[in-house]
Enzyme design. Structure first.
Site, mmCIF file in Angstrom:
data_model
loop_
_atom_site.group_PDB
_atom_site.id
_atom_site.type_symbol
_atom_site.label_atom_id
_atom_site.label_comp_id
_atom_site.label_asym_id
_atom_site.label_seq_id
_atom_site.Cartn_x
_atom_site.Cartn_y
_atom_site.Cartn_z
ATOM 1 N N GLU A 218 50.861 55.510 63.757
ATOM 2 C CA GLU A 218 49.518 55.001 64.035
ATOM 3 C C GLU A 218 49.264 54.665 65.500
ATOM 4 O O GLU A 218 48.135 54.718 65.960
ATOM 5 C CB GLU A 218 49.265 53.757 63.168
ATOM 6 C CG GLU A 218 49.131 54.040 61.696
ATOM 7 C CD GLU A 218 47.903 54.876 61.368
ATOM 8 O OE1 GLU A 218 46.859 54.668 62.007
ATOM 9 O OE2 GLU A 218 47.997 55.752 60.481
ATOM 10 N N SER A 496 44.354 22.241 3.768
ATOM 11 C CA SER A 496 45.579 21.656 3.226
ATOM 12 C C SER A 496 46.746 21.593 4.195
ATOM 13 O O SER A 496 47.785 21.031 3.847
ATOM 14 C CB SER A 496 46.005 22.446 1.984
ATOM 15 O OG SER A 496 45.036 22.358 0.971
#
Length: 803
Positions: A218, A496
């Site tokens: 780069e 229950s």
């Protein structure tokens, strides 16, 4: 025409007349003695005018440029000095510890590796890879930093057979290993609001090939220019002219950083000027190392949904599932190549293009001497090696992460969770979570095929009995759908499943109650606080006369339970619920005995954890520790164990809940799971709106709920819906039978349950059951039918009756 000529002549004549007779002042001044007429003023030449305009332009330019440059300088310094990336918090599953004897199936190990982003290969040379054949796995573990230090990468073999780990050793016939801890799966992140994902890395920790290779590709003059490289710009312009288009950029790494860090991507001349100025200023203030490190953490390398992947460290995890410092040269080359265009060269969407780009970068590495030519050729021969999917996902387990957030919000602000890069270690077991999600999705589909509504919803919670650590949590029949989390937020009547607490309160009074205590299961009518009368029915609409407490529980008789509850007192039940962690108000009305109280699946799990643990209560938890990004531990969430009073009664209750599974309303469960030794309780609410099942083994407690979101009657019962979902989960988990070890104060006794007398082992009808001390039958009957009281038993009989 003649008149016009005349007029024109007259004007001309008049001017001459005026000059001749001195009728104008101008003529008079020209005739003053001693003064010469002023010479005509010369206009400046073109060059001079250009010079003046040039000076004016320079002056104006400097007048604007200087303050603009000063402003840019302020921006550059202020933001770079105070640069602080918002880092998402990482959420990790619990690390899987492997050792010989661990209950684990090959499928579960496979799911754990998949969740952690391990890649199946033929030969696991690199960390993050594994191979398998049948029950033999060879795993190359990644390096990972735990709170007790860095765990290095390790290659090892593990054998799994008959549902457990049978061997653990180094490869190639190496030494046996005692325990190997896998690196945990990253299961979610808590992202900043601007949707950027990033892992910070210091320059010292970046592979040298990446640092030098990036510059080679780069910006080869990075070490020498001052932010802008005129030769690079000229070279790029020439290349672009020859190519007839933009094929090469002339921006330095510093300019790229400026563009990413301060500016937008728009391609305008003012932006390019600002970019150049800011690059010069950045280089003026900071050294190359600072700039390069910032670049390595800022560069854009991909997109996951609406999340932008920034920085090489996160890019490495995103594409390879590996830490940056473990990458091979070909992997480094691919990441460097992505700088040119992460979307264009996306290796998952455009693998051929990415391969070409990677190989071009490897060529550059070779041209610049970073790699030998033959070495570069060898790396070019390798495939891309990118994982099919990222090893991490955006909240793969959203329902569980909701629980994590709930726990963390007691200690951390939301902003901190989104920006401080915290490392959050949780209790989630990926293999169990996968099994739970499958159980809910498949289970509800199956219920639909059995005639129940197709829009049934469900929730499932799984926790470790002893530690209270939540292993799995599902809040929707479609687990990946984000939205209402029923496991945490669906507050429904529990039916229950609350009854065991009523029986527990009774068993805590051994002078009055045991499992053999008889109670009437007959109609009962009670006045409600509003003056109305409440007359509960049994599920089968029948009354069953005098029954034992054990039968009343296992058959889930409503009338008997209400009668027992009225003897105990509803306030005692409400107090017990609050003591077990229920924080919201519970109505102190008789219908609470039958579950007319609204709880979430998570709260129900909390109630049963202490029962399953034999009376040792621990708060359910999803988080074990929180660290800074550097590994400093901020918080630990240790086990907080609270022994409950009357553990003897809880142990006896455990026995009753196993009988629910063997002889009661959940008797179909062993066949559904394919295992024995479980305990549990079904729950159904009025008009079959809600279906609950709570069950546990020695190590795990799970709660399943099924119903409709709008609370319409759904035709579900505890046994026909939630229990099947629960069974779908535990079919995929190790099932260790519930422990029947009794604490001090309880003991096993042989009894004749019909006669409610003590008996002897081997007598007809004799069974063995636990009793809280003092609750045993007072009368003993031998196999021969001879009655004797406890006081009459010999010393040796009393001794050998004890278990």
């Amino acid at each position: 025409m003649a008149n016009k000529k005349t007029s024109g002549t007259r004007k001309k004549t008049g001017k001459k007349t005026a000059s001749k007779h001195g009728s104008t002042g101008t003529t008079r001044k020209a005739r003053r003695p001693g003064r010469k007429a002023a010479p005509a003023k010369k206009r400046p030449g073109l060059l001079a005018r250009l010079w003046r305009w040039g000076l004016l332009a320079i002056g104006l330019g400097l007048g604007l440029l200087i303050p603009w440059t000063l402003w840019l300088n302020h921006v550059v310094v202020a933001e770079f000095e105070g640069r602080k990336w918002d880092l998402p918090s990482r959420v990790y599953a619990r690390p899987l510890s492997l050792y010989s004897g661990l209950r684990l199936s090959p499928g579960a190990l496979q799911r754990e590796l998949d969740a952690a982003g391990y890649r199946r290969v033929d030969n696991p040379d690199d960390p993050g890879e594994f191979s398998s054949a049948g029950g033999r796995f060879e795993i190359h573990r990644r390096q990972f930093r735990f709170d007790d230090g860095v765990q290095e990468a390790l290659r090892f073999r593990v054998s799994v057979a008959d549902g457990q780990v049978t061997g653990l050793a180094s490869p190639a016939g190496g030494a046996e290993l005692g325990l190997v801890r896998l690196d945990p799966a990253e299961i979610a992140s808590i992202y900043p609001l601007h949707e950027e994902d990033r892992s910070l890395v210091s320059l010292a920790d970046v592979p040298e090939l990446l640092v030098t290779g990036l510059q080679a590709v780069e910006d080869r003059q990075f070490k020498h220019h001052y932010g802008v490289d005129p030769r690079g710009i000229a070279r790029a312009m020439w290349a672009n002219l020859r190519a007839g288009g933009a094929v090469q950029g002339g921006s330095t790494l510093t300019q790229q950083l400026v563009k990413n860090f301060y500016l937008s991507n728009e391609r305008t001349l003012p932006r390019k000027i600002n970019e150049a100025l800011m690059a010069l200023l950045l280089e003026w203030h900071y050294d190359k190392a600072d700039i390069l490190e910032a670049y390595l953490n800022e560069v854009f390398l991909g997109q996951q949904g609406n999340l932008a992947i920034h920085g090489f460290a996160r890019g490495s995890e995103y594409y390879f599932g590996q830490p940056l410092d473990t990458l091979q040269p070909d992997q480094v080359a691919l990441l460097v190549g992505l700088v040119r265009g992460a979307s264009y060269y996306n290796p998952r969407r455009n693998p051929e293009r990415a391969l070409e780009r990677r190989n071009r970068v490897l060529d550059v590495f070779a041209e610049t001497g970073l790699l030998a030519a033959d070495e570069a050729a060898r790396w070019k021969a390798r495939p891309l090696g990118v994982t099919d999917t990222p090893g991490f996902g955006r909240n793969r387990y959203a329902a569980f992460v909701d629980l994590v957030r709930d726990q963390l919000q007691r200690d951390y602000r939301e902003d901190d969770l989104r920006s401080e890069g915290l490392r959050i270690f949780t209790t989630l077991a990926p293999s169990a979570q996968a099994a739970a999600e499958d159980a809910v999705s498949r289970g509800l589909d199956d219920l639909g095929s059995r005639g129940l509504p197709n829009d049934l919803q469900g929730a499932l919670v799984l926790a470790d009995v002893d530690s209270g650590e939540v292993r799995a949590l599902v809040g929707d029949r479609y687990p990946n759908r984000r939205g209402f989390n029923r496991a945490l937020n669906a507050r429904r009547q529990v039916g229950s499943v609350i009854k065991p607490l009523v029986y527990l309160l009774a068993l805590e009074h051994p002078q009055s109650y045991s499992w053999l205590t008889r109670i009437e299961d007959e109609p009962i009518s009670l006045v409600q606080p509003d003056g109305s009368r409440w007359t509960p029915d049994n599920y089968d609409k029948q009354s069953h006369g005098e029954v034992s407490l054990l039968e009343a529980l296992t058959r889930s008789y409503n009338q008997a339970t209400v009668r027992l509850g009225m003897q105990i007192g509803v306030n005692h039940l409400v107090t017990r619920l609050q003591r077990l962690g229920i924080e919201h108000p519970v109505p102190a009305v008789p219908s609470t005995f039958l579950g007319a109280v609204e709880l979430t699946p998570l709260e129900v799990t909390q109630l049963y954890q202490s029962i399953a643990a034999g009376g040792y209560s621990v708060p359910l938890r999803a988080v074990t520790a929180v660290q800074t990004p550097a590994g400093e531990t901020l918080n630990r969430y240790p086990l907080r164990l609270t022994p409950q009073a009357r553990r003897d009664a809880i142990a006896v209750l455990n026995y009753g809940l196993t009988r629910v599974v063997t002889d009661g309303t959940a008797s179909a469960l062993p066949a559904l799971v394919g295992a024995e030794g479980m305990a549990g309780k079904t729950g159904t609410t009025n008009e079959r709106r809600d279906s609950w099942f709570v069950g546990y083994t020695r190590d795990l407690v799970g709660v399943a709920w099924v119903g409709l979101d709008d609370n319409r009657p759904a035709g579900v019962t505890g046994a026909n819906a939630a229990m099947r979902v629960w069974a779908g989960l535990f079919r995929q988990l190790p099932v260790d039978p519930v422990s029947f070890d009794l604490p001090e104060g309880a003991s096993w006794r042989w009894v004749d349950p019909v006669a409610n007398t003590l008996s002897e082992e081997g007598c007809d009808g004799a069974i063995q059951m636990p009793f809280v001390a003092g609750s045993e039958p007072a009368t003993a009957v031998s196999c021969g039918g001879r009655y004797e009281s406890e006081e009459e038993k010999s010393f040796w009989r009393k001794w050998f009756d004890k278990d």
